[in-house]
Enzyme design. Structure first.
Site, short mmCIF file in Angstrom:
data_model
loop_
_atom_site.label_atom_id
_atom_site.label_comp_id
_atom_site.label_asym_id
_atom_site.label_seq_id
_atom_site.Cartn_x
_atom_site.Cartn_y
_atom_site.Cartn_z
CE LYS A 1 -1.58 6.29 6.66
NZ LYS A 1 -1.69 4.84 6.40
CG LEU B 1 0.06 4.41 11.33
CD1 LEU B 1 1.37 4.03 10.64
CD2 LEU B 1 -0.65 5.48 10.51
CB SER C 1 -4.29 3.62 8.74
OG SER C 1 -3.28 3.33 7.80
CB ILE D 1 0.31 -3.18 7.14
CG1 ILE D 1 1.23 -4.36 7.45
CG2 ILE D 1 -0.61 -2.86 8.31
CD1 ILE D 1 2.25 -4.09 8.55
N GLY D 2 -2.91 -3.86 5.83
CA GLY D 2 -4.08 -4.71 6.03
C GLY D 2 -5.28 -4.20 5.26
N GLY D 3 -5.05 -3.14 4.48
CA GLY D 3 -6.15 -2.55 3.71
C GLY D 3 -6.14 -1.03 3.73
CB SER D 4 -3.96 1.30 5.59
OG SER D 4 -4.27 0.83 6.88
#
Lengths: 547, 547
Positions: free
Chosen positions: B133, B182, B208, B229-232
């Site tokens: 990434k 992101l 992301s 940080i939330g599902g990326s």
């Protein structure tokens, strides 16, 4: 307003007064005169404790547990002996906020009953009396954290740490004093007043775990519990001739420890053990807690069991003579020299430690103590209307005039991480295992004068495990006079000058013990205590045991 | 202003364009038509890759290393095969931000030379091509993190994680796309544009780490690196029929990963592996990193080596059919039923999971994403003048109208800790080892429609290790039609309605794979991957291997 806060503060004093076990109170005419500085020999000289009680209260927790395991002592007589000593100590030092005599004795009886029934101890702390800094909450009791506003705040649970210690067999017999705001290296508040140092009652016991310092120094308990975000375990241990351990953050459980800025994570405070007698007892405490896997309940903790580490002399100890900001007073430098000589003689590899940007470290950590510009603290004072103590104002003076923005906070946190990574990298590249240093520029401060924190706070920002232990030396009226050389010292700046000028000479600090501090590498909590044991045995062990 | 940001964005595009190895570019007339949705079979059908190259790019990292260890494959041919496939993939999916062909091949040759000289592999990732990434910094290269303002920002060091992977033998051959800010479960920015899903190019690859999702789905690398940080990590893995692992926070090193809110610790992002082929490869990656003790350098990490954990069927798996907030679409529910049936048939203990206050969890985590009210993000956009993408505005809409005060921040952090402790306590008291759940209400979203994060973000706030894997099923035009029952569903609220209405029917999602997510208990990263391996083998293993 003033009447209000005073009647609110009175509630806290009433809790204390009502809790004192009256049967052990010493009549005023049998107490030493107020002018008598050192009271550490009073228990022995006064005849108030029996020979057996003196023997018990002189033992380490480790030895007490061993004797109870053999049936040679009962928990009840152990707890009773320490309770009696604590009552005397409180009369002389004003260190308690609440006695827990009835519950303690009743719990001790239960432990004895268990032992009689099974022939076994309940756990590794069976029957060990532990004094507890007041801001650890206790079920159905108040917890004021040094704020008048909170004197009648009652909690429904014991702090998680107390639950674990209790399961391990510990008995809590007395809660101890702390300063207003918890941010003094001193110990006075508007509720139960000022705690003094058992070695010299004109001096502070240090802080913020100052009640614990006095408790350890007077041997009101073999073990105590302090908290530390800038030196609050190590400073009182050093000032009172005792032992203290600041573990790495996120090892001991913090749930149920009440602070003004709950949820603040910019700089993490830690809770840790203090001991009146030995490093070994600090280990006993840590093992008893971590063997119970507290991370299973308080899930932010690191899931690291307490490792067994064998003490070794095969290590490199670096001595930090001076942090590059504030020159230590003559007694401290003498103790470091004494330690160096003994360590070298014992075959330990000793080098000098060149401090790494301690001023920068202080700027970062002090900015992070009050990211809200102290609003929460002032709000709590305003809630009751109690006046701020001078050292509260002093601590708040570190804060900026307005709250940090989120971006400023993030930036400081990033600085903190970079600084810690760099500091740890330097220890590693220099091949240094442990750093031996002062805890404070001097020995126990004259009341109200303790203003410089960075000999301890530096290890809070770097987050190194660090232990305090007595060097075995005390201030010496001949050896610690200012030399011609000392008199010619030109301070680096105002702060250095302020601290250096405080010394004046050994007379102000008569009888004060000289503590040292040893910090280990990141996460090496077990190794640090093992090394502290080796170093203390070499440096101060025999001398200290005469106390 | 607009001319300015566009010329600045052009710099990023130039870096990409100049880096593409021209010799492998496919002439436009040999590419499938833009209207062709699925391109996953193109490498095989087009004849552009040799049989051996197809074999190589179909292998797991674990198998590749084994073959190189036997001398049956060279690192050079492995890296070249994946580079060729990645160039094709980029032409079809727009997933890359920069190719690293020359360095990758030169590094592969070095590895081969080392192997020829010593007969040994350099490390556990010897010769394994890994796509990265973009926002992991690389020495002497730009790192834009999806912001036009940063397109010419050059760094002097590789991210610590890349240093460790490189020491273990990995070869980085391509850097991959990410969305502006992101904070999209989608993958488009104003620099290199929009990445699409290899299984259906009208759908998003997720985000992301969307470039990584595409890379894994098209097998441009056996392993990739995402951040979450939330599902990326998990969302693009699920959307693209691949594997991904969100480790517990503070395990993998974050040093050198560039984000807008550097130093933010309110919610910790993590970096973790993605894999095109297997859970085993995720383990390979984790072990290679943690065996190098990154906490010795990045000292905030937990000092926990990667444990060996044997897979076992002796576990309790709870299925979360619905999070109580947003009802999953028919294909997801079908895959969960399929998994349940297979697990039960295999003798695994399966129960239902009643979610615990997921709405509250979302309120806490979403408030903590932007404690600064998104100021930093807006400032970065303003710096170049680039317009905010619609999903950036969407993410920023979670933020409050003004920055949180420090006291509000502390309060939310305290809420976060309490919620996590409670959630973990409930898993324990219910005797549940793992929770099997959706990653998202549906399969890969139609471009621009991915708005609901909480099937993954919930494990960010609870900080549970969680792995995504393909169920082996894809959307089925017959099985996944809306039933009468579905049509009668009355959504709980606007959010539920918004998400439910998106489904419409299987036609929109033709060919989309259906991923599942398994979360383990706090700190049980190793156990979670071991369980994921068992579950995936039972549920999807055989079906998936036909791809």
């Amino acid at each position: 307003m003033s009447l209000d806060w005073e009647s609110q503060a009175q509630k806290g004093r009433d809790i204390l007064t009502n809790s004192i076990p009256k049967q052990w109170l010493v009549p005023a005419d049998r107490l030493p005169p107020a002018s008598q500085k050192s009271v550490v020999d009073f228990p022995r000289e006064s005849g108030l404790l029996s020979t057996r009680e003196l023997q018990i209260t002189d033992m380490t927790a480790t030895a007490l547990v061993a004797e109870m395991g053999k049936g040679a002592l009962t928990a009840e007589e152990v707890v009773t002996a320490f309770l009696k000593r604590a009552v005397i100590g409180h009369q002389l030092l004003n260190f308690a906020t609440e006695f827990l005599a009835e519950e303690a004795i009743s719990r001790a009886k239960e432990l004895d009953e268990y032992y009689r029934r099974t022939g076994r101890l309940v756990g590794p702390l069976h029957g060990v009396p532990i004094s507890v800094k007041e801001h650890l909450s206790m079920k159905n009791r108040t917890c004021n954290t040094g704020y008048v506003a909170w004197t009648d705040k009652v909690y429904t649970e014991d702090a998680l740490l107390l639950q674990l210690l209790s399961k391990a067999g510990a008995v809590f017999h007395v809660r101890t004093n702390q300063p207003q705001s918890l941010m003094h290296l001193c110990c006075s508040n508007n509720i139960t007043g000022t705690t003094v140092n058992p070695h010299n009652r004109t001096l502070t016991p240090g802080g913020s775990s100052g009640g614990e310092g006095a408790s350890m120094g007077f041997r009101c308990a073999p073990l105590g519990i302090g908290t530390d975000i800038g030196g609050s375990i190590r400073c009182p241990a050093a000032f009172c001739g005792a032992y203290g351990f600041r573990p790495s953050s996120l090892r001991n459980p913090a749930t149920g420890i009440k602070v003004a800025s709950s949820g603040q994570e910019n700089i993490r405070g830690v809770v840790g053990p203090m001991s009146s007698r030995s490093i070994e007892d600090l280990e006993l405490f840590q093992r008893a807690v971590l063997d119970q896997e507290p991370w299973d309940v308080e899930t932010s903790l690191m899931p690291l069991p307490w490792k067994n580490v064998a003490p070794t002399r095969n290590m490199t100890v670096a001595i930090m003579w001076d942090d590059g900001c504030v020159r230590p007073h003559p007694p401290i430098t003498r103790a470091l020299r004494f330690a160096r000589d003994r360590l070298v003689a014992a075959g330990i590899k000793v080098v000098d430690w060149e401090p790494y940007k301690h001023q920068h470290g202080w700027e970062v950590i002090s900015a992070l103590y009050y990211p809200d510009a102290g609003e929460k603290q002032r709000e709590l004072l305003a809630q009751s209307g109690e006046p701020a103590r001078p050292l509260t104002e002093w601590a708040l003076s570190y804060s900026k005039s307005k709250p940090l923005t989120q971006a400023e906070t993030w930036n400081l946190q990033e600085q903190r991480e970079i600084y810690r990574d760099e500091y740890c990298g330097i220890m590693k590249s220099r091949g240094v295992d442990f750093i031996l240093s002062p805890n404070y520029p001097g020995v126990a401060a004259v009341m109200g004068e303790s203003q410089y924190w960075n000999y301890t706070a530096i290890w809070n920002i770097v987050d190194l495990p660090s232990a305090t232990f007595p060097s075995g030396l005390t201030v010496d009226s001949k050896l610690d006079v200012l030399t011609e050389n000392d008199r010619r010292y030109i301070p680096r700046d105002d702060v250095d000058e302020r601290e250096w000028r405080k010394y004046q000479g050994p007379e102000r600090y008569e009888g004060a013990p000289i503590g040292l501090q040893i910090a280990g590498r990141r996460f090496k909590d077990e190794e640090t205590l093992a090394a502290a044991k080796v170093v203390e045995e070499i440096v101060g062990g025999q001398l200290n045991s005469k106390l």
